[in-house]
Design a protein around this motif. Sequence first.
Motif, PDB file in Angstrom:
ATOM      1  N   LEU A  73       0.799  -1.225   0.000  1.00  0.00           N
ATOM      2  CA  LEU A  73       0.000   0.000   0.000  1.00  0.00           C
ATOM      3  C   LEU A  73       0.832   1.275   0.000  1.00  0.00           C
ATOM      4  O   LEU A  73       0.432   2.282  -0.579  1.00  0.00           O
ATOM      5  N   ARG A  74       1.990   1.245   0.629  1.00  0.00           N
ATOM      6  CA  ARG A  74       2.815   2.452   0.752  1.00  0.00           C
ATOM      7  C   ARG A  74       4.063   2.423  -0.119  1.00  0.00           C
ATOM      8  O   ARG A  74       4.851   3.355  -0.091  1.00  0.00           O
ATOM      9  N   SER A  83       1.652  -2.527  -6.219  1.00  0.00           N
ATOM     10  CA  SER A  83       1.413  -1.233  -5.580  1.00  0.00           C
ATOM     11  C   SER A  83       0.039  -0.739  -6.022  1.00  0.00           C
ATOM     12  O   SER A  83      -0.547  -1.273  -6.968  1.00  0.00           O
ATOM     13  N   PRO A  84      -0.471   0.282  -5.358  1.00  0.00           N
ATOM     14  CA  PRO A  84      -1.772   0.823  -5.771  1.00  0.00           C
ATOM     15  C   PRO A  84      -1.803   1.266  -7.233  1.00  0.00           C
ATOM     16  O   PRO A  84      -2.821   1.152  -7.901  1.00  0.00           O
ATOM     17  N   TRP A  94      -2.217  -2.027  -9.263  1.00  0.00           N
ATOM     18  CA  TRP A  94      -3.415  -2.795  -8.913  1.00  0.00           C
ATOM     19  C   TRP A  94      -4.595  -2.516  -9.834  1.00  0.00           C
ATOM     20  O   TRP A  94      -5.262  -3.439 -10.307  1.00  0.00           O
ATOM     21  N   PHE A 152      -9.334  -5.476  -0.580  1.00  0.00           N
ATOM     22  CA  PHE A 152      -8.093  -4.827  -0.968  1.00  0.00           C
ATOM     23  C   PHE A 152      -8.338  -3.646  -1.898  1.00  0.00           C
ATOM     24  O   PHE A 152      -7.670  -2.623  -1.797  1.00  0.00           O
ATOM     25  N   LEU A 177      -9.037  -0.645   0.109  1.00  0.00           N
ATOM     26  CA  LEU A 177      -7.814  -0.128   0.727  1.00  0.00           C
ATOM     27  C   LEU A 177      -6.966   0.632  -0.290  1.00  0.00           C
ATOM     28  O   LEU A 177      -6.399   1.675   0.018  1.00  0.00           O
ATOM     29  N   ILE A 178      -6.900   0.093  -1.506  1.00  0.00           N
ATOM     30  CA  ILE A 178      -6.125   0.741  -2.563  1.00  0.00           C
ATOM     31  C   ILE A 178      -6.714   2.121  -2.872  1.00  0.00           C
ATOM     32  O   ILE A 178      -5.994   3.111  -2.954  1.00  0.00           O
ATOM     33  N   SER A 209      -5.892   4.483  -0.086  1.00  0.00           N
ATOM     34  CA  SER A 209      -4.463   4.847  -0.029  1.00  0.00           C
ATOM     35  C   SER A 209      -4.109   5.827  -1.143  1.00  0.00           C
ATOM     36  O   SER A 209      -3.250   6.678  -0.969  1.00  0.00           O
ATOM     37  N   ARG A 210      -4.774   5.727  -2.272  1.00  0.00           N
ATOM     38  CA  ARG A 210      -4.502   6.657  -3.384  1.00  0.00           C
ATOM     39  C   ARG A 210      -5.075   8.025  -3.108  1.00  0.00           C
ATOM     40  O   ARG A 210      -4.591   9.026  -3.615  1.00  0.00           O
TER      41      ARG A 210
END
Length: 191
Positions: free
Chosen positions: A53-54, A102-103, A106, A181, A184-185, A188-189
């Motif tokens: 994620l980071r 990574s995002p 994804w 997920f 979450l992606i 996070s973006r």
Amino acid sequence: MKSKFKFNPRFLAEGGMVLALASGLSMVKLFSAPYGGSVTAASMVPILLFSILRGPKGGLLVAVIYGMLQFILGPIFLTPLQFLLDFPLAFGSLGLAGVVLSPLIWEGLNHSQRIIRVIGAVCLGIGGRLLCHYLAGVVFWGQYAPEGMSPWIYSLIYNGSYLGIEFLISVLVIWLLIPRFSDLIKRSRAL
């Protein structure tokens, strides 16, 4: 594709929570090997997910700190090189998961590609950890190999046995989290 690494209060808070969760899970041991290493309740999953994620920069930083925490919780010290291989470098390798997934990557993948990337990310992270423990095993722990067994083979069997199970547990848990997920992606973006 640049990783999204910002050393800010949010990163510190998320990193701290991930470290606490991973450390807590590492204390739930399903099996402990006699010279170090254990099968835990998916203790590497929080570090692997954070790395994904980071990105690899943030993931490597948190993973190296996790290695230092693992040393504090269960110190095994022979030499400075053994310490580096068995703790900061081995656990730090978990941060490499962000290289494979990574995002940014994804969103362009279909379901089967996502599963392959998740397995690849876990494989790279845990594979890096295995390599470090393997080298430390050959150099520093090879003396414990049964008579007539090569330290190279002994270290591979010893470290591969518990990390292979950890790999399967991590892939299973992350695979179960895939439906969540995408959320979450997206979150996070947005940060």
